[in-house]
Design a protein around this motif. Structure first.
Motif, PDB file in Angstrom:
ATOM      1  N   PHE A 184       9.533   6.675   2.303  1.00 56.46           N
ATOM      2  CA  PHE A 184       8.915   8.006   2.293  1.00 56.46           C
ATOM      3  C   PHE A 184       9.285   8.700   0.993  1.00 56.46           C
ATOM      4  CE2 PHE A 184       8.808  12.568   2.934  1.00 56.46           C
ATOM      5  CZ  PHE A 184       7.622  12.766   3.613  1.00 56.46           C
ATOM      6  N   VAL A 185       8.281   9.365   0.375  1.00 57.06           N
ATOM      7  CA  VAL A 185       8.504  10.185  -0.806  1.00 57.06           C
ATOM      8  C   VAL A 185       7.937  11.565  -0.537  1.00 57.06           C
ATOM      9  CG1 VAL A 185       7.853  10.526  -3.235  1.00 57.06           C
ATOM     10  CG2 VAL A 185       8.504   8.247  -2.415  1.00 57.06           C
ATOM     11  N   GLY A 186       8.749  12.590  -0.790  1.00 57.44           N
ATOM     12  CA  GLY A 186       8.294  13.979  -0.702  1.00 57.44           C
ATOM     13  C   GLY A 186       8.293  14.601  -2.081  1.00 57.44           C
ATOM     14  N   ILE A 187       7.183  15.250  -2.443  1.00 54.83           N
ATOM     15  CA  ILE A 187       7.050  15.900  -3.739  1.00 54.83           C
ATOM     16  C   ILE A 187       6.836  17.396  -3.520  1.00 54.83           C
ATOM     17  CG2 ILE A 187       5.714  16.030  -5.889  1.00 54.83           C
ATOM     18  CD1 ILE A 187       4.843  13.086  -5.343  1.00 54.83           C
ATOM     19  N   HIS A 188       7.680  18.210  -4.144  1.00 54.36           N
ATOM     20  CA  HIS A 188       7.567  19.674  -4.214  1.00 54.36           C
ATOM     21  C   HIS A 188       7.415  20.297  -2.810  1.00 54.36           C
ATOM     22  CE1 HIS A 188       7.330  23.382  -6.376  1.00 54.36           C
ATOM     23  NE2 HIS A 188       6.067  23.623  -6.062  1.00 54.36           N
ATOM     24  N   ALA A 189       6.234  20.785  -2.473  1.00 50.81           N
ATOM     25  CA  ALA A 189       6.083  21.546  -1.223  1.00 50.81           C
ATOM     26  C   ALA A 189       6.150  20.691   0.038  1.00 50.81           C
ATOM     27  CB  ALA A 189       4.784  22.347  -1.241  1.00 50.81           C
ATOM     28  N   ARG A 239       0.828  -1.207   0.000  1.00 50.10           N
ATOM     29  CA  ARG A 239       0.000   0.000   0.000  1.00 50.10           C
ATOM     30  C   ARG A 239       0.866   1.262   0.000  1.00 50.10           C
ATOM     31  NH1 ARG A 239      -5.449  -0.394   1.538  1.00 50.10           N
ATOM     32  NH2 ARG A 239      -5.498   1.562   2.688  1.00 50.10           N
ATOM     33  N   VAL A 240       0.328   2.282  -0.641  1.00 50.17           N
ATOM     34  CA  VAL A 240       0.916   3.623  -0.630  1.00 50.17           C
ATOM     35  C   VAL A 240      -0.138   4.554  -0.057  1.00 50.17           C
ATOM     36  CG1 VAL A 240       1.762   5.519  -2.064  1.00 50.17           C
ATOM     37  CG2 VAL A 240       2.385   3.158  -2.627  1.00 50.17           C
ATOM     38  N   VAL A 241       0.237   5.370   0.918  1.00 48.42           N
ATOM     39  CA  VAL A 241      -0.685   6.390   1.411  1.00 48.42           C
ATOM     40  C   VAL A 241      -0.190   7.743   0.904  1.00 48.42           C
ATOM     41  CG1 VAL A 241       0.438   6.551   3.697  1.00 48.42           C
ATOM     42  CG2 VAL A 241      -1.880   7.414   3.388  1.00 48.42           C
ATOM     43  N   LEU A 242      -1.102   8.463   0.272  1.00 44.99           N
ATOM     44  CA  LEU A 242      -0.798   9.751  -0.360  1.00 44.99           C
ATOM     45  C   LEU A 242      -1.452  10.850   0.476  1.00 44.99           C
ATOM     46  CD1 LEU A 242       0.401  11.089  -2.906  1.00 44.99           C
ATOM     47  CD2 LEU A 242      -1.777  10.627  -4.046  1.00 44.99           C
ATOM     48  N   TYR A 243      -0.607  11.728   1.013  1.00 42.78           N
ATOM     49  CA  TYR A 243      -1.071  12.736   1.975  1.00 42.78           C
ATOM     50  C   TYR A 243      -0.832  14.117   1.382  1.00 42.78           C
ATOM     51  CZ  TYR A 243      -1.780  14.692   6.722  1.00 42.78           C
ATOM     52  OH  TYR A 243      -2.234  15.356   7.841  1.00 42.78           O
ATOM     53  N   SER A 244      -1.869  14.945   1.355  1.00 43.51           N
ATOM     54  CA  SER A 244      -1.754  16.258   0.718  1.00 43.51           C
ATOM     55  C   SER A 244      -2.410  17.364   1.546  1.00 43.51           C
ATOM     56  CB  SER A 244      -2.359  16.210  -0.695  1.00 43.51           C
ATOM     57  OG  SER A 244      -3.685  15.711  -0.657  1.00 43.51           O
ATOM     58  N   ARG A 245      -2.364  17.222   2.867  1.00 40.38           N
ATOM     59  CA  ARG A 245      -2.945  18.262   3.723  1.00 40.38           C
ATOM     60  C   ARG A 245      -2.103  19.539   3.652  1.00 40.38           C
ATOM     61  NH1 ARG A 245      -3.376  18.763  10.304  1.00 40.38           N
ATOM     62  NH2 ARG A 245      -5.058  20.294  10.299  1.00 40.38           N
ATOM     63  N   THR A 246      -2.761  20.671   3.646  1.00 44.20           N
ATOM     64  CA  THR A 246      -2.072  21.954   3.680  1.00 44.20           C
ATOM     65  C   THR A 246      -2.663  22.823   4.779  1.00 44.20           C
ATOM     66  OG1 THR A 246      -3.595  22.885   2.030  1.00 44.20           O
ATOM     67  CG2 THR A 246      -1.543  21.923   1.201  1.00 44.20           C
ATOM     68  N   VAL A 284       4.834   2.726   1.672  1.00 45.25           N
ATOM     69  CA  VAL A 284       5.380   4.046   1.355  1.00 45.25           C
ATOM     70  C   VAL A 284       4.379   5.124   1.757  1.00 45.25           C
ATOM     71  CG1 VAL A 284       6.263   5.559  -0.486  1.00 45.25           C
ATOM     72  CG2 VAL A 284       6.620   3.084  -0.639  1.00 45.25           C
ATOM     73  N   VAL A 285       4.893   6.175   2.399  1.00 46.53           N
ATOM     74  CA  VAL A 285       4.129   7.382   2.685  1.00 46.53           C
ATOM     75  C   VAL A 285       4.590   8.452   1.697  1.00 46.53           C
ATOM     76  CG1 VAL A 285       3.602   9.160   4.395  1.00 46.53           C
ATOM     77  CG2 VAL A 285       4.014   6.796   5.139  1.00 46.53           C
ATOM     78  N   VAL A 286       3.643   9.034   0.948  1.00 50.43           N
ATOM     79  CA  VAL A 286       3.958  10.104   0.005  1.00 50.43           C
ATOM     80  C   VAL A 286       3.342  11.402   0.516  1.00 50.43           C
ATOM     81  CG1 VAL A 286       3.708  10.940  -2.366  1.00 50.43           C
ATOM     82  CG2 VAL A 286       3.946   8.479  -1.935  1.00 50.43           C
ATOM     83  N   PHE A 287       4.170  12.430   0.676  1.00 48.24           N
ATOM     84  CA  PHE A 287       3.685  13.779   0.984  1.00 48.24           C
ATOM     85  C   PHE A 287       3.709  14.573  -0.321  1.00 48.24           C
ATOM     86  CE2 PHE A 287       4.292  14.753   5.801  1.00 48.24           C
ATOM     87  CZ  PHE A 287       3.693  13.561   6.149  1.00 48.24           C
ATOM     88  N   LEU A 288       2.521  14.895  -0.822  1.00 46.37           N
ATOM     89  CA  LEU A 288       2.369  15.615  -2.085  1.00 46.37           C
ATOM     90  C   LEU A 288       2.013  17.075  -1.810  1.00 46.37           C
ATOM     91  CD1 LEU A 288       1.993  15.787  -5.193  1.00 46.37           C
ATOM     92  CD2 LEU A 288      -0.372  15.115  -4.811  1.00 46.37           C
ATOM     93  N   SER A 289       2.989  17.965  -1.948  1.00 46.38           N
ATOM     94  CA  SER A 289       2.781  19.400  -1.771  1.00 46.38           C
ATOM     95  C   SER A 289       2.018  19.736  -0.496  1.00 46.38           C
ATOM     96  CB  SER A 289       2.133  20.035  -3.004  1.00 46.38           C
ATOM     97  OG  SER A 289       3.127  20.207  -3.997  1.00 46.38           O
ATOM     98  N   THR A 290       2.317  18.989   0.566  1.00 48.93           N
ATOM     99  CA  THR A 290       1.858  19.379   1.893  1.00 48.93           C
ATOM    100  C   THR A 290       2.478  20.742   2.229  1.00 48.93           C
ATOM    101  OG1 THR A 290       3.735  18.086   2.689  1.00 48.93           O
ATOM    102  CG2 THR A 290       1.554  17.046   2.815  1.00 48.93           C
TER     103      THR A 290
END
Length: 220
Positions: free
Chosen positions: A87-92, A7-14, A58-64
């Protein structure tokens, strides 16, 4: 026991700046991990993230942005990395959890500033990684060209900004944009790229993300 796909969890809270590209990113990343045989769940709820982390590879933080984690979610993320999770961090993701020193170490560097959105050139310096092996030495892209507060230490830099290719860069010749490391336990991948919704429709950028997620999942 039935075999469950990873599983991958995609997190995009801002809680600070919110990127308009987040919906496109959530959709695109969800699709590409499904193509790779992962289950995925997307959330902006820190309580849901806390529940999901122990179940995922994997935990992905997408422009959090801003402070996005409860104390319990912080603990879950720390345990995930210590146990070898990715862990993967994207942009923000670099504009996130400024109050938590562990997160700064996890990501490797913290966002400082960026010039105006504009075309520029990425210098790909390490082609032996799944996120960069499909790229040429020069990769033309349009982004915000993040400057960081410091050059990340103790990481494997995969690509840098060619500051001469755009205006307003503030780090000079050593300006990492993409890197990875395993110093917190599990594999960590970060890319500063991904500001625009268009980038999430770009097959070259999506292959870059796919390689980063595969690396973080221990698939490479």
């Amino acid at each position: 026991m039935p075999h469950h796909p990873p599983r991958v969890v995609l997190y995009s809270r801002t809680t600070a700046y919110r990127h308009d590209s987040i919906p496109a990113g959530v959709e695109a990343v969800g699709r590409l991990v499904a193509e790779d045989g992962f289950e995925s769940v997307a959330t902006e709820d820190p309580a849901a993230l806390e529940r999901e982390i122990p179940r995922c590879a994997v935990v992905v933080f997408l422009s959090t942005s801003g402070e996005v984690l409860t104390p319990a979610a912080r603990d879950a993320l720390r345990r995930h990395l210590a146990g070898g999770g990715g862990f993967v961090g994207i942009h923000a993701a670099a504009c996130t959890e400024y109050d938590w020193p562990y997160y700064g170490e996890l990501l490797g560097a913290r966002f400082a500033r960026h010039p105006d959105l504009q075309p520029g050139t990425v210098a790909v310096t390490d082609h032996a990684h799944p996120a960069t092996r499909h790229l040429d030495a020069r990769w033309d892209f349009t982004d915000e060209w993040y400057d960081f507060r410091a050059v990340p230490a103790g990481v494997r830099v995969l690509a840098r900004a060619h500051e001469s290719s755009y205006t307003g860069g503030g780090m000079g010749a050593d300006h990492p944009l993409v890197w990875c490391h395993e110093r917190m336990g599990g594999p960590v991948f970060y890319t500063a790229l991904g500001h625009t919704a268009e980038s999430f429709a770009d097959p070259v950028f999506l292959a870059h993300l796919r390689g980063g997620i595969r690396y973080a999942a221990g698939r490479e």
